[in-house]
Each structure stands twice: as C-alpha cells, then as structure tokens.
Design a protein around this motif. Structure first.
Motif, short mmCIF file in Angstrom:
data_model
loop_
_atom_site.label_atom_id
_atom_site.label_comp_id
_atom_site.label_asym_id
_atom_site.label_seq_id
_atom_site.Cartn_x
_atom_site.Cartn_y
_atom_site.Cartn_z
N PHE A 23 25.26 55.51 32.82
CA PHE A 23 25.71 56.74 33.44
C PHE A 23 25.58 57.89 32.46
O PHE A 23 25.86 57.74 31.29
N ARG A 24 25.15 59.03 32.97
CA ARG A 24 25.09 60.23 32.15
C ARG A 24 26.48 60.84 32.08
O ARG A 24 27.20 60.91 33.07
N GLY A 25 26.86 61.29 30.93
CA GLY A 25 28.14 61.99 30.78
C GLY A 25 27.97 63.46 31.15
O GLY A 25 26.91 63.89 31.59
N SER A 26 29.02 64.22 30.97
CA SER A 26 28.96 65.66 31.25
C SER A 26 27.93 66.31 30.34
O SER A 26 27.87 66.01 29.15
N HIS A 27 27.12 67.20 30.89
CA HIS A 27 26.03 67.77 30.10
C HIS A 27 25.87 69.28 30.24
O HIS A 27 24.99 69.87 29.64
N SER A 28 26.71 69.92 31.04
CA SER A 28 26.60 71.38 31.19
C SER A 28 27.97 71.94 31.58
O SER A 28 28.87 71.19 31.98
N LEU A 29 28.11 73.24 31.47
CA LEU A 29 29.36 73.88 31.86
C LEU A 29 29.65 73.62 33.34
O LEU A 29 30.78 73.30 33.71
N THR A 30 28.64 73.71 34.18
CA THR A 30 28.82 73.45 35.61
C THR A 30 29.33 72.03 35.83
O THR A 30 30.20 71.80 36.66
N ASN A 31 28.78 71.07 35.08
CA ASN A 31 29.20 69.68 35.20
C ASN A 31 30.65 69.51 34.76
O ASN A 31 31.43 68.80 35.39
N TRP A 32 31.04 70.17 33.68
CA TRP A 32 32.42 70.09 33.21
C TRP A 32 33.38 70.67 34.25
O TRP A 32 34.46 70.13 34.49
N ILE A 33 32.99 71.75 34.89
CA ILE A 33 33.83 72.35 35.93
C ILE A 33 33.96 71.40 37.12
O ILE A 33 35.05 71.20 37.66
N ALA A 34 32.86 70.76 37.50
CA ALA A 34 32.91 69.79 38.60
C ALA A 34 33.84 68.63 38.26
O ALA A 34 34.52 68.09 39.14
N ASN A 35 33.90 68.25 37.00
CA ASN A 35 34.78 67.17 36.57
C ASN A 35 36.25 67.48 36.85
O ASN A 35 37.06 66.59 37.09
N MET A 36 36.59 68.74 36.83
CA MET A 36 37.98 69.15 37.04
C MET A 36 38.47 68.85 38.46
O MET A 36 39.66 68.79 38.71
N TYR A 37 37.54 68.65 39.38
CA TYR A 37 37.92 68.44 40.78
C TYR A 37 38.13 66.97 41.14
O TYR A 37 38.47 66.66 42.26
N PHE A 38 37.93 66.07 40.20
CA PHE A 38 38.18 64.66 40.46
C PHE A 38 39.68 64.40 40.38
O PHE A 38 40.37 64.93 39.52
N GLU A 39 40.17 63.58 41.27
CA GLU A 39 41.58 63.24 41.28
C GLU A 39 41.75 61.73 41.11
O GLU A 39 40.91 60.96 41.55
N MET A 40 42.86 61.36 40.51
CA MET A 40 43.18 59.95 40.41
C MET A 40 43.72 59.47 41.74
O MET A 40 44.42 60.21 42.44
N THR A 41 43.37 58.27 42.13
CA THR A 41 43.90 57.69 43.36
C THR A 41 44.51 56.33 43.03
O THR A 41 44.07 55.64 42.11
N SER A 42 45.50 55.97 43.80
CA SER A 42 46.16 54.67 43.61
C SER A 42 45.33 53.58 44.27
O SER A 42 44.72 53.78 45.30
N VAL A 43 45.36 52.43 43.63
CA VAL A 43 44.70 51.26 44.19
C VAL A 43 45.79 50.24 44.51
O VAL A 43 46.57 49.87 43.63
N PRO A 44 45.87 49.80 45.74
CA PRO A 44 46.94 48.86 46.11
C PRO A 44 46.62 47.43 45.62
O PRO A 44 46.09 46.61 46.35
N TRP A 45 46.94 47.17 44.36
CA TRP A 45 46.69 45.84 43.79
C TRP A 45 47.69 44.84 44.34
O TRP A 45 48.86 45.12 44.44
N LYS A 46 47.20 43.67 44.67
CA LYS A 46 48.08 42.59 45.12
C LYS A 46 48.09 41.54 44.03
O LYS A 46 47.07 40.92 43.73
N TYR A 47 49.25 41.38 43.44
CA TYR A 47 49.39 40.42 42.34
C TYR A 47 49.79 39.05 42.90
O TYR A 47 50.55 38.98 43.86
N PRO A 48 49.30 37.99 42.30
CA PRO A 48 49.73 36.66 42.76
C PRO A 48 51.23 36.46 42.53
O PRO A 48 51.79 36.97 41.57
N ILE A 49 51.85 35.72 43.40
CA ILE A 49 53.29 35.46 43.28
C ILE A 49 53.54 34.34 42.29
O ILE A 49 52.91 33.39 42.16
#
Length: 82
Positions: free
Chosen positions: A56-82
C-alpha cells in the motif's frame, strides 16, 4: 513497498527504476486505486521467492493528507469464545 509511490503504468509494467530493478523476479498482478480516498496499492508474486505481496502507498501529498482526516474509526462486533 517503495514502488507503490510510482505511477500506475510503471508499477503495472514493473519499470519504476531502482525499486523495481531490485526485485526482478516480481510480477505485478493487480493495481488498486481509489480516486475518492486517494489510496493506491498493488499485488503480485515474486516467482524467485515463491511469495505473494500486497503493498500500500502511504500518504504522498497535501491533498492525500487532508483526505486522511475524513476517515473514522468504526467498531467491530467481535464475538469471543465462552
């Protein structure tokens, strides 16, 4: 992974200068890009080593860095074994 910063046609033909010359047995099989998120990656196989790579290419321009700001973390519903 450094080849991910090269232009798409150079990655697809594996002619991106020193980065590609260092791994002559690598064959790129797919280039991925998203013009909305400005992300890019490629996948391929190194026939000499018998290994598959995804880079994967990392951030490489100012425009790319700005686009990175719009990513949000999301929860993943992990199911753990009992």
């Amino acid at each position: 992974a450094g080849a991910a910063y090269c232009e798409k046609p150079l990655v697809e033909t594996w002619k991106c200068g020193r980065r590609c010359k260092e791994t002559p047995s690598f064959i790129p099989t797919k280039y991925f890009e998203n013009n909305v998120t400005l992300t890019a990656a490629y996948a391929g196989v190194d026939m000499g080593r018998g290994e598959i790579y995804v880079a994967f290419r990392g951030s490489h321009s100012l425009t790319n860095w700005i686009a990175n700001m719009y990513f949000e973390m999301t929860s993943v519903p992990w199911k753990y074994p009992i």
